[in-house]
Design a protein around this motif. Sequence first.
Motif, PDB file in Angstrom:
ATOM      1  N   PRO A   2       1.215  -1.308   0.550  1.00 33.38           N
ATOM      2  CA  PRO A   2       0.075  -0.195   0.199  1.00 33.38           C
ATOM      3  C   PRO A   2       1.115   1.649   0.026  1.00 33.38           C
ATOM      4  O   PRO A   2       1.871   0.508   0.504  1.00 33.38           O
ATOM      5  N   MET A   3       0.093   2.156  -0.414  1.00 33.19           N
ATOM      6  CA  MET A   3       0.376   3.241  -0.803  1.00 33.19           C
ATOM      7  C   MET A   3       0.531   5.010   0.345  1.00 33.19           C
ATOM      8  O   MET A   3       0.004   4.820   0.821  1.00 33.19           O
ATOM      9  N   GLY A   4       2.163   5.905   0.693  1.00 38.26           N
ATOM     10  CA  GLY A   4       1.610   6.664   2.043  1.00 38.26           C
ATOM     11  C   GLY A   4       2.733   6.074   3.043  1.00 38.26           C
ATOM     12  O   GLY A   4       2.467   5.179   3.431  1.00 38.26           O
ATOM     13  N   ARG A   5       3.516   7.072   3.841  1.00 39.84           N
ATOM     14  CA  ARG A   5       3.775   7.311   4.861  1.00 39.84           C
ATOM     15  C   ARG A   5       4.738   7.805   4.896  1.00 39.84           C
ATOM     16  O   ARG A   5       4.329   9.439   4.226  1.00 39.84           O
ATOM     17  N   TYR A   6       5.540   8.759   6.524  1.00 40.67           N
ATOM     18  CA  TYR A   6       5.824   9.556   6.957  1.00 40.67           C
ATOM     19  C   TYR A   6       7.187   9.504   5.674  1.00 40.67           C
ATOM     20  O   TYR A   6       7.302   8.336   6.535  1.00 40.67           O
ATOM     21  N   ALA A   7       7.381  11.160   5.605  1.00 43.14           N
ATOM     22  CA  ALA A   7       8.822  11.807   5.140  1.00 43.14           C
ATOM     23  C   ALA A   7       9.423  12.551   6.221  1.00 43.14           C
ATOM     24  O   ALA A   7       8.620  12.845   6.652  1.00 43.14           O
ATOM     25  N   ASP A   8      10.153  13.359   5.980  1.00 44.61           N
ATOM     26  CA  ASP A   8      11.103  14.262   6.509  1.00 44.61           C
ATOM     27  C   ASP A   8      11.511  15.165   5.622  1.00 44.61           C
ATOM     28  O   ASP A   8      12.547  14.748   4.518  1.00 44.61           O
ATOM     29  N   ARG A  20      13.719   7.153  19.202  1.00 50.79           N
ATOM     30  CA  ARG A  20      14.671   6.807  18.096  1.00 50.79           C
ATOM     31  C   ARG A  20      13.313   5.995  17.146  1.00 50.79           C
ATOM     32  O   ARG A  20      13.355   4.963  15.534  1.00 50.79           O
ATOM     33  N   ASN A  21      12.880   4.709  17.430  1.00 48.99           N
ATOM     34  CA  ASN A  21      12.056   3.708  17.354  1.00 48.99           C
ATOM     35  C   ASN A  21      10.861   4.004  16.098  1.00 48.99           C
ATOM     36  O   ASN A  21      10.657   3.458  14.934  1.00 48.99           O
ATOM     37  N   GLY A  22      10.913   5.565  16.285  1.00 45.16           N
ATOM     38  CA  GLY A  22       9.924   6.510  15.108  1.00 45.16           C
ATOM     39  C   GLY A  22       8.876   7.117  16.105  1.00 45.16           C
ATOM     40  O   GLY A  22       9.013   7.516  17.594  1.00 45.16           O
ATOM     41  N   LEU A  23       7.461   7.834  15.897  1.00 43.10           N
ATOM     42  CA  LEU A  23       6.792   8.365  16.229  1.00 43.10           C
ATOM     43  C   LEU A  23       5.753   7.608  16.369  1.00 43.10           C
ATOM     44  O   LEU A  23       4.613   6.836  15.956  1.00 43.10           O
ATOM     45  N   TYR A  24       5.305   7.933  17.753  1.00 42.50           N
ATOM     46  CA  TYR A  24       3.764   7.543  18.018  1.00 42.50           C
ATOM     47  C   TYR A  24       2.604   8.543  18.886  1.00 42.50           C
ATOM     48  O   TYR A  24       2.961   8.793  18.823  1.00 42.50           O
ATOM     49  N   ARG A  25       2.078   7.704  18.423  1.00 44.20           N
ATOM     50  CA  ARG A  25       0.519   7.927  19.320  1.00 44.20           C
ATOM     51  C   ARG A  25      -0.644   7.466  20.251  1.00 44.20           C
ATOM     52  O   ARG A  25      -0.475   6.278  19.845  1.00 44.20           O
ATOM     53  N   TYR A  26      -1.063   8.073  21.275  1.00 44.14           N
ATOM     54  CA  TYR A  26      -1.504   7.461  22.327  1.00 44.14           C
ATOM     55  C   TYR A  26      -3.347   8.315  22.554  1.00 44.14           C
ATOM     56  O   TYR A  26      -3.514   9.604  23.371  1.00 44.14           O
ATOM     57  N   VAL A  27      -3.946   7.850  22.715  1.00 43.33           N
ATOM     58  CA  VAL A  27      -5.295   8.644  22.579  1.00 43.33           C
ATOM     59  C   VAL A  27      -5.443   8.612  23.920  1.00 43.33           C
ATOM     60  O   VAL A  27      -5.926   7.156  24.610  1.00 43.33           O
ATOM     61  N   ILE A  65      -0.801   1.815  21.884  1.00 46.06           N
ATOM     62  CA  ILE A  65       0.390   3.300  21.312  1.00 46.06           C
ATOM     63  C   ILE A  65       0.543   3.077  20.246  1.00 46.06           C
ATOM     64  O   ILE A  65       0.824   1.498  20.292  1.00 46.06           O
ATOM     65  N   GLU A  66       0.240   3.796  19.013  1.00 45.53           N
ATOM     66  CA  GLU A  66       0.517   3.130  17.841  1.00 45.53           C
ATOM     67  C   GLU A  66       1.062   3.910  17.331  1.00 45.53           C
ATOM     68  O   GLU A  66       1.364   5.300  17.650  1.00 45.53           O
ATOM     69  N   GLN A  67       2.041   2.840  16.569  1.00 47.63           N
ATOM     70  CA  GLN A  67       3.519   3.567  15.524  1.00 47.63           C
ATOM     71  C   GLN A  67       2.646   3.792  14.954  1.00 47.63           C
ATOM     72  O   GLN A  67       2.190   3.631  13.795  1.00 47.63           O
ATOM     73  N   ILE A  68       2.564   5.753  14.362  1.00 48.54           N
ATOM     74  CA  ILE A  68       2.019   6.203  12.634  1.00 48.54           C
ATOM     75  C   ILE A  68       3.285   7.001  11.784  1.00 48.54           C
ATOM     76  O   ILE A  68       3.030   6.807  10.514  1.00 48.54           O
ATOM     77  N   ALA A  69       4.952   6.596  12.554  1.00 50.56           N
ATOM     78  CA  ALA A  69       5.774   6.489  11.506  1.00 50.56           C
ATOM     79  C   ALA A  69       7.391   5.785  11.777  1.00 50.56           C
ATOM     80  O   ALA A  69       7.698   5.846  13.147  1.00 50.56           O
ATOM     81  N   ASP A  70       8.099   4.757  10.859  1.00 49.85           N
ATOM     82  CA  ASP A  70       8.323   4.029  11.378  1.00 49.85           C
ATOM     83  C   ASP A  70      10.139   4.736  11.655  1.00 49.85           C
ATOM     84  O   ASP A  70      10.325   5.131  10.065  1.00 49.85           O
ATOM     85  N   GLY A  71      11.207   5.226  12.518  1.00 50.67           N
ATOM     86  CA  GLY A  71      12.219   5.567  13.277  1.00 50.67           C
ATOM     87  C   GLY A  71      13.071   5.490  11.978  1.00 50.67           C
ATOM     88  O   GLY A  71      14.003   6.094  10.772  1.00 50.67           O
ATOM     89  N   GLN A  72      13.383   3.850  11.131  1.00 53.07           N
ATOM     90  CA  GLN A  72      13.989   3.848  10.285  1.00 53.07           C
ATOM     91  C   GLN A  72      13.869   4.700   8.704  1.00 53.07           C
ATOM     92  O   GLN A  72      14.715   4.716   8.011  1.00 53.07           O
ATOM     93  N   MET A  73      12.861   5.076   8.896  1.00 54.19           N
ATOM     94  CA  MET A  73      12.534   5.939   7.143  1.00 54.19           C
ATOM     95  C   MET A  73      12.578   7.272   7.241  1.00 54.19           C
ATOM     96  O   MET A  73      12.308   7.635   6.445  1.00 54.19           O
ATOM     97  N   VAL A  74      13.024   7.330   9.061  1.00 50.68           N
ATOM     98  CA  VAL A  74      12.745   9.348   8.554  1.00 50.68           C
ATOM     99  C   VAL A  74      14.295   9.540  10.245  1.00 50.68           C
ATOM    100  O   VAL A  74      14.919   8.389  10.433  1.00 50.68           O
ATOM    101  N   ALA A  75      13.876  11.011  10.322  1.00 53.57           N
ATOM    102  CA  ALA A  75      15.429  10.661  10.460  1.00 53.57           C
ATOM    103  C   ALA A  75      15.371  10.537  12.720  1.00 53.57           C
ATOM    104  O   ALA A  75      16.974  10.603  12.745  1.00 53.57           O
ATOM    105  N   LEU A  76      14.225  10.258  13.077  1.00 59.79           N
ATOM    106  CA  LEU A  76      13.964  10.243  13.806  1.00 59.79           C
ATOM    107  C   LEU A  76      14.754   8.770  13.989  1.00 59.79           C
ATOM    108  O   LEU A  76      15.716   8.820  15.311  1.00 59.79           O
ATOM    109  N   MET A 128      17.104  19.767  12.730  1.00 60.26           N
ATOM    110  CA  MET A 128      15.807  20.505  13.036  1.00 60.26           C
ATOM    111  C   MET A 128      15.133  19.632  11.992  1.00 60.26           C
ATOM    112  O   MET A 128      15.410  19.769  10.889  1.00 60.26           O
ATOM    113  N   VAL A 129      13.929  18.664  11.663  1.00 55.23           N
ATOM    114  CA  VAL A 129      13.614  18.394  10.855  1.00 55.23           C
ATOM    115  C   VAL A 129      11.890  18.269  10.819  1.00 55.23           C
ATOM    116  O   VAL A 129      11.270  18.266  12.023  1.00 55.23           O
ATOM    117  N   GLU A 130      11.016  18.545   9.935  1.00 57.16           N
ATOM    118  CA  GLU A 130       9.952  18.564   9.534  1.00 57.16           C
ATOM    119  C   GLU A 130       9.135  17.584   9.033  1.00 57.16           C
ATOM    120  O   GLU A 130       9.821  17.151   8.237  1.00 57.16           O
TER     121      GLU A 130
END
Length: 407
Positions: free
Chosen positions: A14-20, A247-254, A260-271, A298-300
């Motif tokens: 599937p397509m779609g993931r976080y980049a920086d 370092r493992n990525g970006l996570y969200r917690y409602v 706690i859900e991972q929304i970006a894998d650290g291996q694929m972004v600067a984290l 810093m990154v976005e």
Amino acid sequence: MALTACGSTEEEIPMGRYADREVKLPGMGYEYMHPCPDGSYYLFGNDVELTHVAADGTVDKDNWGWEKNANIHVKFSYGISDDGAVIFGYTPMFYSDEEYEAYAAEGDNRYLYYYVSEEGDRYPLELYGTDYRKATNLEKFAFAPDGRVYAASASCVYRINVENGETESLFHTQNQVREFVFVGNTMLALDKEKAYLYDMAGERLLEDISVLNEFVSSHQSGRIALAVADPDETDTERSTVLYLACRNGLYRYVWDGSVIEQIADGQMVALGDSQYNPYALQILDDEQFRVYFSGNYMVEMYYDETLPMRPSRELTVYSMEENGRIRYAGRLFQKEHPDVLVRYETGMDGDNAVSREDALKNLNTKILAGEVPDVIILDGIDMEQYAEKGVLKELDDFLAPYGEEGV
């Protein structure tokens, strides 16, 4: 360097993931970043003036020339409010460089403190109060949304009255608190092993949230930066969301949830770059984020629907010790080839007690099991023994065209 092999898969992804993308900072020497709700942020450091960067990128620097006459030698542990009030610890000018180094070597540097209001009024703080001693160093500060100031020592969290210097002990911690964030009337404080919840209205510790404790205790290597997205007051359907960057990525917690859900894998972004630690996380519009790292970087982070959710191929690079140039080259390669995940592994990562001999044994065990890295950086590794095992490939023919071009 030695080349082995590169694996791939043919499954549909599937397509779609976080980049920086890197954010160019307005100078060098910054050590602290405070994100503001309007998308702007403050930068500060020992040898730089307080700098405000508006959401549109406009830069405004406050004149802090007064510091030269304020008996300040070296600044530490900053805190900044959304309105630009600042508190920091410092060692005084009466330390010579030699005395300072001697005190630091003995672990005997005792900070003094300074508070500067949003109007620019300056107040040297004489801190005192319950369970606080002048021999205690405050290593972390935070401004709550209501303007109150909190701080943490190696084993305690305090509330500071900046008008009279009174310092009140609130609760004890197992280790130095490294992050604060505020969810309504609740303070969330993290040390390297536990998440503490403090009811600021009721003045009491709350029950632990087990999923947060499990996350913190399993991510002790490096920092965890926090940010809170509160729902609009008119939107009663939405919940408060806590974001966690490590370092493992970006996570969200409602908030009040159980996952706690991972929304970006650290291996694929600067984290995932172990050269840096995430020190601040800012939530931007359109589900974008800004991450400030140690090292004035810093990154976005943004969601790109044109990138595959995960790369279809993987390239594993191994070196005995961390190599910043290799890691940076891997990130550049991955940006140019989004269908390839560059996985950089080190035998001695600095966070464990693995010796060079043990790291070599671990590498040999992997090779014997058929888990051969695609690229091995021969930093102190005997090439001959791996050549004899047949796991290396000659690169002469591959590199010949580049040599002919004089590269």
